[in-house]
Design an enzyme around this catalytic site. Sequence first.
Site, short mmCIF file in Angstrom:
data_model
loop_
_atom_site.label_atom_id
_atom_site.label_comp_id
_atom_site.label_asym_id
_atom_site.label_seq_id
_atom_site.Cartn_x
_atom_site.Cartn_y
_atom_site.Cartn_z
CG ASP A 158 -23.84 106.53 36.63
OD1 ASP A 158 -23.00 106.76 35.35
OD2 ASP A 158 -24.20 107.45 37.55
CG ASP A 159 -26.10 102.93 39.44
OD1 ASP A 159 -25.09 103.29 39.71
OD2 ASP A 159 -27.15 103.07 39.47
CG HIS A 213 -21.26 105.25 40.38
ND1 HIS A 213 -21.47 106.35 40.51
CD2 HIS A 213 -22.58 104.63 40.32
CE1 HIS A 213 -22.75 106.84 40.48
NE2 HIS A 213 -23.41 105.66 40.20
CG HIS A 217 -25.53 104.00 44.17
ND1 HIS A 217 -26.37 104.68 44.42
CD2 HIS A 217 -25.04 104.18 42.86
CE1 HIS A 217 -26.65 105.38 43.23
NE2 HIS A 217 -25.75 105.09 42.56
CE1 TYR A 254 -29.51 107.23 44.56
CE2 TYR A 254 -27.80 107.51 46.22
CZ TYR A 254 -28.74 106.83 45.94
OH TYR A 254 -29.07 105.60 46.15
CG HIS A 315 -28.73 104.45 36.03
ND1 HIS A 315 -29.21 105.69 35.35
CD2 HIS A 315 -28.11 104.84 37.21
CE1 HIS A 315 -29.19 106.64 36.30
NE2 HIS A 315 -28.15 106.05 37.41
#
Length: 430
Positions: A158-159, A213, A217, A254, A315
């Site tokens: 992720d991210d 995503h 965020h 999250y 991540h």
Amino acid sequence: MSTTLSTTMIAQTALFALAVLAQSSLTDASALGVGRPAAIQAFVPSVIARQAAPNTGSAPIIPAAFPSVDQTKMISGDLLTAEIVTKAMAIVNAAVPANLLAIPPSTYVSGSTVTYKADAASTCYWPSNQCIRRTAITGVPADVYTCPGSGQWGITYDDGPTNNNGKDDTIAILAALAKQNAKATFFAVGSNVIQFPQILKQADNAGHQIAGHTWTHHPLTSLTNEQVVAELKYTEAVIYQAIGKVPAYFRPPYGDIDDRVRAIAGALGYTAVIWDKDSTDADVAESAANADTVFNIINQWITAPNATGFVSLEHDISTFTSNIALRALDAIAAAKAAGTFKYTLQPAATCNGHAFYHFSNTTTTTTTTAAPTAVATATRAGSSTARASATSSASAGSSGSASSGAGQAGPSFGVLSAVFAAVIVAAFGF
């Protein structure tokens, strides 16, 4: 029905077909359907839905301006009234039951923390006992949360994308995966994609799954319906600019999701993806001791005595999390060499038998400027799991403007011709 056509029906059909052919986009079902023969009136909305729906076989709208890369600035103002949002909202309003759209947003506190206002059990709010929609209900699609088969490890990051010149970043993770001929799912943040589109293209070229995503965020349950749509659609557009494909998967930041967010995303063609094993790499302070703790969590998956399938959460947001991911991949390589590794690394969509994308235009090339050689670090705090809070304070955000893109072309002649032919068949039975 008889093939002997009345003058009125011929005229109506011809006028309708010409109106369709003249449209640059098919968006107003009521206007085009009113006053037509019943068969046409029933047919028009379905045609329009297929052509206007963001993720059902067509390229997305590319906005004139994107939101700010500052993730602390919520999408608002003119960015919410842009065509990319309003057209998608029309789809959402037509497809999602009103009771789901009326679920009240949570109150944002900070980071991943929100105060949830609705009944967490009935809306399947994720932080409430980590509720997952295992099967679809009316208006709400099921979540993806695991790999159902033995020996399937749905590995996800992720991210990103991030760029630290190939050291402890997305680029390094791609290189490590390539050494093992392994594929993963990368849940990309729009505000990072716009800075490092070439890295996302590199991941796509290597055969990895690219998924959304959001742009900022931000916990999605704390946003309005329009803001949820904006988070998904601006991210979709910048991913399309980078790789020429429209993702089928998205992951809520999250894990913050309820049935309102699921329904909105589902109407736009998205499947929400959670996880059933969390490395906790984004939850801890950056220290050598914490890095070892996180690595040991992942190493337990690697050395597990059984091979129960799962989807993992890691991540590539920072050098800290990326370094742990690289350590884990080294440990997997060692286990493979020793003959003790019981899994096959794969994208989450692969183990669930789903397509990676709704639409692909392989001729699309990246149009954004060259990426700077710096790590894309997020200006946010919080854990990978959204937490409920007793605090009721709210936080307001503002919008910004980044790079611009070309406008969306209207439906192709082939599509419009198909509409014309289908109208004739629907109306007259030949």
